[in-house]
Design a protein around this motif. Structure first.
Motif, short mmCIF file in Angstrom:
data_model
loop_
_atom_site.label_atom_id
_atom_site.label_comp_id
_atom_site.label_asym_id
_atom_site.label_seq_id
_atom_site.Cartn_x
_atom_site.Cartn_y
_atom_site.Cartn_z
N MET A 116 0.84 -1.21 0.00
CA MET A 116 0.00 0.00 0.00
C MET A 116 0.87 1.25 0.00
O MET A 116 0.59 2.23 -0.69
CB MET A 116 -0.92 0.02 1.23
CG MET A 116 -1.99 -1.05 1.23
SD MET A 116 -3.31 -0.75 2.43
CE MET A 116 -2.47 -0.95 3.97
N GLY B 153 -4.06 4.53 -1.18
CA GLY B 153 -3.98 3.58 -0.07
C GLY B 153 -5.34 2.98 0.25
O GLY B 153 -5.48 1.77 0.45
N GLY C 286 -1.14 5.16 3.00
CA GLY C 286 -1.03 5.95 1.78
C GLY C 286 -0.37 7.29 2.06
O GLY C 286 0.55 7.71 1.34
#
Lengths: 304, 512
Positions: free
Chosen positions: A41, A70, A199
């Motif tokens: 991610m 993400g 993210g």
């Protein structure tokens, strides 16, 4: 003295992506889901964030893009591991490998490019204080945001009904289901939160921390963040402590090199990982403590 | 005849699960303020019926009326909103949360811990259910957990309270208190649906009862006008046999605990104070007490899970075993059946055959390799001899019902003909038929010459099978009391923590 202040500032910067990712994964795990896809991610988000930042010229847009990437990536995980009840470990590992490959492919066009974003924002007044100004008050806003997020997460977990619900779901999804909580919905939510945080961490790395794109640039930070949650026995402020501890180990490595200390750089690069193992071993010495804090259903499949 | 709308009226409820018709055209009516008994064996369909009422399962057919209106709660939250509260038998508590947090999860509204803690304490005082709101649930005994469940339910001010086997962990005095509470609630208009297999209780408490067998209603009656025998005929089609044996002269001291004092392993455990007891050959000795009074600590010290006791303070015959590991104690003829069947008595995911390996150290392996023929034969012989209902020797332990798994675990230990047999809560959550069988096996083991120690919260059980009793309260053990001289009231007082010396006097008095 000024050198020490810079070292502290650098430590806080280096610890920030670990803290962001760690806090997100902590919420994840408190609801009983172990997402080993963290590294993937973060990589996807680093690539997406860099691309958006590069084209729009806005660091904020890049960070937001990273968070969105993400979340989207985490939804793949949720669909598989929560929706279809696949094995959480295997799914997470697969996503990490997938994320590494996909980000390398998507980032091909950006290899070697850089983004010219400002990394230090001096807070008027406070940054003038000798020593502390340099150490604490000339950093990127994400550093402070990460700390704020830690405080909010700690408060939500300890004091609010939402936090209680998340902990209850992680402790016993069966009981939570019996009482009437939407276990899977809550878990999808926490995984998405984890995705957003990972993210942000990934995009912070490629936009602010080392403002350039290199394949595999997350360099194991996703794994360290996962280890941090256990190290912190799922307590938010300890995640922060751990993140900065690892940040300082990274920085000491650079500082030693700069001082010309004769140690192979490869040995120094191992320091954060060795530190991870040592700390995990120490924390695991107290089983009662782990038992009290570890979400009992962590990593176990739940069929409603 | 003019009639108030029933609080709850079920008509023709049927529910089929794959392979079993759990409820077959079941009807049941509970009036406001009525205490209605629902009796039946495990597997008779009581739980399924309650799941339907509580919104955790949807019936295939049939109708549910609540205060006259047709309802169909589709979730427990909806059922609670209607005013249906349930105290579960298998607790639905969260171990790592505190009592307050557990209660808060089930209550709507703002989260005010301090206020809630006061409410919990007030409710506890009012109904004689003391709990410490700040404790973590994992550190509570089974009995304390049930109190939390009951309080959590009462705080929701239900107008129908479903209680699933609530008294199994209470002292006789506490049961009386609980019944007082239930009467009080019913006089306030709360309807109570009381699920039990203890027929005596249902006869004392309930004004009406519905009997289930095999998913069907086999009778609706006023239990006060019935006898235990007639109720049990409705319930299981026969009267449960009482354990019978040939009481033999007790022999030499086999298991000796000699002035054992120790601190608990867990921070929240109970310290043991100067505990002494003797179990002789060919006798069954019982330890009565409300859970959480040191039973777990004492049992761990005996079984060897906690090997910190002074070596000579626990002995088998003349051998000091206080510091020996579990395997060494087993080699000396000690067999132990713990309270938790799954996880401690058996590995849930493994087959019964592999589970025999847990406590059988000889004859099942060769050069460290498992002899599958041997464990299959052993598991099959246990299944056959003890009438365990299982898909076969390879059936996973968790696929068995509580009663059948308990029969298997007890059987696994009994076939070793242990010199000393220690068993905790032998019939907890086990249906009447299986319970009677397990008790019979324990008695048979004594008749064969074993020294048996039974820890149980069910006084009737202890009175039925034991030759002598001790009572544990607050980490202290009472003096030895011969069962033929003891009364339920006297034991109950000791369980509540009355000084042991008084009991001794009473025993002498009774003997004189």
């Amino acid at each position: 003295m000024e050198q020490l202040a810079s070292l502290i500032a650098a430590t806080l910067s280096a610890g920030t992506p670990l803290l962001l990712a760690g806090i997100g994964l902590l919420i994840n795990e408190r609801s009983g889901i172990l997402n080993l896809g963290a590294e993937g991610m973060m990589l996807i988000a680093a690539a997406a964030g860099f691309a958006v930042g590069f084209h729009t010229g806005s660091a904020t847009a890049g960070l937001i893009a990273g968070a969105v990437a993400g979340v989207l990536f985490s939804l793949i995980f949720s669909g598989l591991a929560i929706g279809l009840v696949t094995n959480q470990y295997a799914t997470g590992l697969a996503l990490t490998l997938f994320g590494a490959g996909l980000s390398a492919f998507a980032g091909l066009a950006y290899v070697g490019k850089t983004v010219p974003f400002q990394t230090n924002f001096a807070i008027p007044g406070l940054s003038e204080i000798p020593f502390f100004g340099t150490a604490l008050f000339k950093l990127h806003p994400m550093v402070y945001l990460a700390l704020l997020l830690t405080g909010v997460v700690a408060w939500v977990l300890a004091r609010t009904r939402l936090g209680l619900t998340i902990r209850a779901v992680g402790e016993s999804p069966e009981s939570a289901h019996a009482i009437g909580f939407p276990v899977r919905g809550i878990r999808v939510g926490t995984v998405a939160f984890g995705g957003a945080c990972c993210g942000l961490a990934g995009a912070y790395l490629s936009l602010i921390y080392t403002p350039l794109w290199v394949e595999g640039m997350v360099a194991g930070r996703g794994w360290i963040a996962l280890a941090l949650t256990t190290f912190a026995t799922w307590k938010p402020w300890r995640v922060a402590l751990g993140a900065y501890l690892f940040g300082s180990v990274t920085m000491i490595q650079f500082a030693l090199q700069a001082e010309g200390v004769e140690i192979a750089s490869q040995l120094l690069s191992m320091l954060p990982y060795i530190a991870t193992i040592v700390v995990l071993a120490l924390v695991s010495r107290n089983p009662a403590f782990i038992r009290l804090n570890m979400p009992a259903s962590l990593g176990k499949p739940f069929h409603p | 005849m003019p009639e108030l709308a029933a609080r709850l009226q079920l008509t023709g409820i049927s529910k089929r699960y794959p392979g079993v018709l759990a409820n077959d055209n079941v009807s049941l009516t509970v009036a406001p303020g009525e205490i209605h008994g629902l009796i039946g064996e495990n597997g008779a369909g009581k739980s399924t019926l309650m799941k339907v009422v509580y919104g955790a399962a949807r019936p295939d057919s049939g109708e549910m009326r609540w205060n006259g209106a047709v309802v169909q709660p589709s979730s427990p939250a909806q059922a609670r909103k209607l005013g249906i509260g349930m105290v579960f038998q298998h607790f639905s508590l969260f171990d790592t949360l505190t009592v307050v947090e557990n209660v808060a999860l089930a209550l709507p509204g703002k989260l005010d811990r301090a206020q809630l803690a006061r409410d919990i304490e007030a409710m506890g005082r009012r109904y004689g259910l003391p709990v410490d709101p700040s404790q973590h649930v994992y550190s509570l005994s089974v009995g304390e957990r049930q109190r939390v469940e009951i309080i959590r339910c009462l705080l929701q001010q239900p107008s129908l309270l479903i209680m699933d086997e609530p008294t199994s962990v209470l002292t006789p005095q506490a049961v009386e208190k609980l019944f007082g509470t239930l009467h009080q609630l019913s006089s306030e208009g709360v309807a109570i649906l009381y699920i039990s297999h203890k027929l005596e209780e249902v006869r004392t408490l309930c004004s009406r009862a519905t009997v289930l067998r095999g998913g069907r209603v086999t009778g609706v009656c006023n239990p006060r006008e019935e006898s235990v025998a007639s109720l049990s005929r409705l319930m299981i089609g026969a009267e449960p046999p009482r354990a019978t044996g040939v009481a033999r002269e007790a022999g030499a001291d086999q298991l000796i605990i000699d002035h054992l004092s120790m601190e608990p392993q867990e921070r929240t455990g109970k310290p043991l104070h100067d505990v002494s007891l003797v179990v002789r050959k060919s006798e069954i000795v019982g330890i009565a007490g409300v859970s959480g009074n040191g039973q777990n600590e004492l049992l761990s010290a005996i079984s060897g899970e906690d090997a910190r006791a002074p070596a000579r303070s626990i002995r088998i015959g003349d051998t000091a075993i206080g510091r020996l590991p579990v395997v060494a104690r087993r080699a000396l003829g000690l067999a132990f059946v713990p309270e938790e069947r799954l996880g401690r008595g058996a590995v849930p995911a493994l087959g019964l055959d592999l589970n025999t390996l847990l406590t059988h150290d000889t004859g099942l392996t060769r050069h460290g390799l498992i002899s599958h023929a041997a464990i299959t034969t052993l598991a099959r012989s246990i299944i056959e001899r003890f009438g365990v209902k299982a898909a076969g020797p390879a059936a996973p332990a968790k696929s068995l019902s509580g009663g059948n798994l308990q029969k298997f675990i007890v059987g696994r230990e009994v076939v070793k003909s242990p010199q000393v047999f220690v068993v905790s809560q032998p019939t907890w959550g086990v249906d009447v038929g299986a319970a009677a069988q397990i008790r019979q096996e324990i008695v048979a083991l004594r008749d064969a010459g074993s020294a048996v120690l039974v820890v149980s919260e069910e006084l009737e059980e202890l009175f039925e099978i034991c030759d002598a009793l001790y009572v544990i309260a607050n980490g202290r053990l009472s003096q030895r009391i011969a069962v033929r001289d003891a009364t339920i009231e006297q034991i109950g007082e000791l369980m509540g923590g009355a000084p042991a010396s008084g009991a001794g006097a009473e025993v002498q008095h009774a003997a004189a």
